[in-house]
Design a protein around this motif. Sequence first.
Motif, PDB file in Angstrom:
ATOM      1  N   SER A  93       0.838  -1.204   0.000  1.00  9.42           N
ATOM      2  CA  SER A  93       0.000   0.000   0.000  1.00  9.42           C
ATOM      3  C   SER A  93       0.871   1.253   0.000  1.00  9.42           C
ATOM      4  CB  SER A  93      -0.911   0.031   1.229  1.00  9.42           C
ATOM      5  OG  SER A  93      -1.993  -0.831   1.028  1.00  9.42           O
ATOM      6  N   GLY A  94       1.964   1.208   0.769  1.00  7.48           N
ATOM      7  CA  GLY A  94       2.869   2.362   0.835  1.00  7.48           C
ATOM      8  C   GLY A  94       3.462   2.681  -0.531  1.00  7.48           C
ATOM      9  N   ALA A  95       3.868   1.647  -1.265  1.00  8.31           N
ATOM     10  CA  ALA A  95       4.454   1.872  -2.594  1.00  8.31           C
ATOM     11  C   ALA A  95       3.396   2.401  -3.564  1.00  8.31           C
ATOM     12  CB  ALA A  95       5.058   0.573  -3.116  1.00  8.31           C
ATOM     13  N   LEU A  96       2.181   1.837  -3.500  1.00  9.45           N
ATOM     14  CA  LEU A  96       1.123   2.284  -4.416  1.00  9.45           C
ATOM     15  C   LEU A  96       0.722   3.730  -4.111  1.00  9.45           C
ATOM     16  CD1 LEU A  96      -1.154  -0.914  -4.594  1.00  9.45           C
ATOM     17  CD2 LEU A  96       0.489  -0.111  -6.293  1.00  9.45           C
ATOM     18  N   MET A  97       0.625   4.063  -2.819  1.00 12.44           N
ATOM     19  CA  MET A  97       0.224   5.433  -2.472  1.00 12.44           C
ATOM     20  C   MET A  97       1.345   6.431  -2.780  1.00 12.44           C
ATOM     21  SD  MET A  97      -2.872   5.244  -1.858  1.00 12.44           S
ATOM     22  CE  MET A  97      -3.405   6.801  -1.162  1.00 12.44           C
ATOM     23  N   ARG A  98       2.596   5.965  -2.780  1.00  4.31           N
ATOM     24  CA  ARG A  98       3.699   6.849  -3.195  1.00  4.31           C
ATOM     25  C   ARG A  98       3.544   7.191  -4.684  1.00  4.31           C
ATOM     26  NH1 ARG A  98       7.684   4.621  -0.836  1.00  4.31           N
ATOM     27  NH2 ARG A  98       8.167   3.050  -2.390  1.00  4.31           N
ATOM     28  N   VAL A  99       3.173   6.189  -5.473  1.00  4.15           N
ATOM     29  CA  VAL A  99       2.938   6.432  -6.907  1.00  4.15           C
ATOM     30  C   VAL A  99       1.799   7.448  -7.077  1.00  4.15           C
ATOM     31  CG1 VAL A  99       2.110   5.366  -9.043  1.00  4.15           C
ATOM     32  CG2 VAL A  99       3.750   4.140  -7.595  1.00  4.15           C
ATOM     33  N   ASN A 100       0.727   7.273  -6.303  1.00  9.10           N
ATOM     34  CA  ASN A 100      -0.415   8.191  -6.442  1.00  9.10           C
ATOM     35  C   ASN A 100      -0.072   9.590  -5.971  1.00  9.10           C
ATOM     36  OD1 ASN A 100      -2.471   6.444  -7.575  1.00  9.10           O
ATOM     37  ND2 ASN A 100      -2.225   5.285  -5.686  1.00  9.10           N
ATOM     38  N   HIS A 101       0.744   9.669  -4.922  1.00  7.74           N
ATOM     39  CA  HIS A 101       1.188  10.984  -4.453  1.00  7.74           C
ATOM     40  C   HIS A 101       2.014  11.674  -5.543  1.00  7.74           C
ATOM     41  CE1 HIS A 101       3.990  13.719  -2.275  1.00  7.74           C
ATOM     42  NE2 HIS A 101       2.880  14.050  -1.642  1.00  7.74           N
ATOM     43  N   THR A 102       2.928  10.931  -6.165  1.00  8.02           N
ATOM     44  CA  THR A 102       3.734  11.504  -7.253  1.00  8.02           C
ATOM     45  C   THR A 102       2.848  11.947  -8.413  1.00  8.02           C
ATOM     46  OG1 THR A 102       5.703  10.271  -6.681  1.00  8.02           O
ATOM     47  CG2 THR A 102       5.521  10.938  -8.970  1.00  8.02           C
ATOM     48  N   ARG A 116       3.840   6.075 -17.616  1.00  7.98           N
ATOM     49  CA  ARG A 116       4.258   4.735 -17.176  1.00  7.98           C
ATOM     50  C   ARG A 116       5.672   4.774 -16.580  1.00  7.98           C
ATOM     51  NH1 ARG A 116       2.440   0.464 -21.395  1.00  7.98           N
ATOM     52  NH2 ARG A 116       0.420   1.208 -20.691  1.00  7.98           N
ATOM     53  N   VAL A 117       6.546   5.535 -17.207  1.00  6.76           N
ATOM     54  CA  VAL A 117       7.921   5.675 -16.676  1.00  6.76           C
ATOM     55  C   VAL A 117       7.851   6.258 -15.267  1.00  6.76           C
ATOM     56  CG1 VAL A 117      10.117   6.909 -16.940  1.00  6.76           C
ATOM     57  CG2 VAL A 117       8.986   5.938 -18.955  1.00  6.76           C
ATOM     58  N   MET A 118       7.014   7.290 -15.109  1.00  4.16           N
ATOM     59  CA  MET A 118       6.915   7.955 -13.804  1.00  4.16           C
ATOM     60  C   MET A 118       6.334   7.003 -12.745  1.00  4.16           C
ATOM     61  SD  MET A 118       4.820  11.405 -12.885  1.00  4.16           S
ATOM     62  CE  MET A 118       3.245  10.572 -12.779  1.00  4.16           C
ATOM     63  N   THR A 119       5.253   6.307 -13.076  1.00  7.57           N
ATOM     64  CA  THR A 119       4.607   5.475 -12.064  1.00  7.57           C
ATOM     65  C   THR A 119       5.483   4.265 -11.692  1.00  7.57           C
ATOM     66  OG1 THR A 119       3.333   4.346 -13.788  1.00  7.57           O
ATOM     67  CG2 THR A 119       2.233   6.143 -12.643  1.00  7.57           C
ATOM     68  N   HIS A 120       6.164   3.687 -12.688  1.00 11.21           N
ATOM     69  CA  HIS A 120       7.020   2.534 -12.377  1.00 11.21           C
ATOM     70  C   HIS A 120       8.206   2.966 -11.505  1.00 11.21           C
ATOM     71  CE1 HIS A 120       5.587  -0.636 -15.485  1.00 11.21           C
ATOM     72  NE2 HIS A 120       4.606   0.149 -15.103  1.00 11.21           N
ATOM     73  N   THR A 121       8.740   4.153 -11.793  1.00  9.95           N
ATOM     74  CA  THR A 121       9.895   4.624 -11.015  1.00  9.95           C
ATOM     75  C   THR A 121       9.475   4.967  -9.592  1.00  9.95           C
ATOM     76  OG1 THR A 121      10.665   5.581 -13.076  1.00  9.95           O
ATOM     77  CG2 THR A 121      11.868   6.201 -11.114  1.00  9.95           C
ATOM     78  N   ALA A 122       8.329   5.659  -9.468  1.00  7.50           N
ATOM     79  CA  ALA A 122       7.894   6.120  -8.131  1.00  7.50           C
ATOM     80  C   ALA A 122       7.539   4.938  -7.221  1.00  7.50           C
ATOM     81  CB  ALA A 122       6.703   7.068  -8.269  1.00  7.50           C
ATOM     82  N   TYR A 123       7.210   3.795  -7.784  1.00 13.29           N
ATOM     83  CA  TYR A 123       6.898   2.619  -6.954  1.00 13.29           C
ATOM     84  C   TYR A 123       8.113   2.239  -6.105  1.00 13.29           C
ATOM     85  CZ  TYR A 123       5.201  -2.079  -5.761  1.00 13.29           C
ATOM     86  OH  TYR A 123       4.785  -3.203  -5.080  1.00 13.29           O
ATOM     87  N   TRP A 124       9.322   2.444  -6.672  1.00 17.97           N
ATOM     88  CA  TRP A 124      10.541   2.023  -5.998  1.00 17.97           C
ATOM     89  C   TRP A 124      11.318   3.166  -5.344  1.00 17.97           C
ATOM     90  CZ3 TRP A 124      10.485  -2.973  -5.325  1.00 17.97           C
ATOM     91  CH2 TRP A 124       9.868  -3.782  -6.282  1.00 17.97           C
ATOM     92  N   ILE A 125      11.338   4.321  -6.025  1.00 16.47           N
ATOM     93  CA  ILE A 125      12.235   5.403  -5.564  1.00 16.47           C
ATOM     94  C   ILE A 125      11.431   6.566  -4.999  1.00 16.47           C
ATOM     95  CG2 ILE A 125      14.104   6.974  -6.222  1.00 16.47           C
ATOM     96  CD1 ILE A 125      14.637   5.120  -8.607  1.00 16.47           C
TER      97      ILE A 125
END
Length: 230
Positions: free
Chosen positions: A68-77, A221-230
Amino acid sequence: MPRARGDGWGPYNRVMQLPSLPPLPSLDALISTADKALRSVLAPARAARPSPASGPVPALTEAQRRESGALMRVNHTGEVAAQALYHGQAFVARNENTRAMLLHAAREETDHLAWCETRLSELQSRPSLLNPLWYAGSFAIGALAATFGDRVSLGFVAETERQVEGHLNVHLARLPPEDSSSRAILEQMRTDEISHGAAARSAGGAELPAPVSVLMKHTSRVMTHTAYWI
Ligand SMILES: [Fe+2]
Ligand SMILES: [Fe+2]
């Protein structure tokens, strides 16, 4: 009879016409835009509406909390980028009504930013370290879209919101079923994004060419995949 110069070149010239550049921004506009950028990236966001995640904080396993933390980080970004797109478009908008509509939508998006931020800290997660980069890139894309005129700019909003709706559907399916708080936030965000898209279309947003939509999809897609990890 001799042909007039330029005969037959009309359609070509129309296609090749470069977007007309907007007038140079005033110093006030530059300062206000820089202020918005710093607030979006560095300052805690303040919501005007209460968070949809108002119930008790759900108990999650460690694996669920991380997911959930990784997914919400993507949504925040995504919401940081949404702020930047709107700010970039408003910066270049020619029509005062369009600019006001874009800035109004950006303020509504601030709720999403604040809700995601709160949920991220509840999940002991953190915002993406690359948010300043995503803000800068998205601002440039928004400003570029707006140089093609307000109808294209509004069409860009409509297409962005359509793609965000699809992205939120994917995340709603991926969230751990127990995470009712994140789910409530994403569901309200989806409702809001649908209405932002409809407002942009009814304000005269043009349909974007298919290759532009595909390019937008790849970029996000580049942004969401990157934000999941970084
Ligand atoms: Fe949003
Ligand atoms: Fe939106």
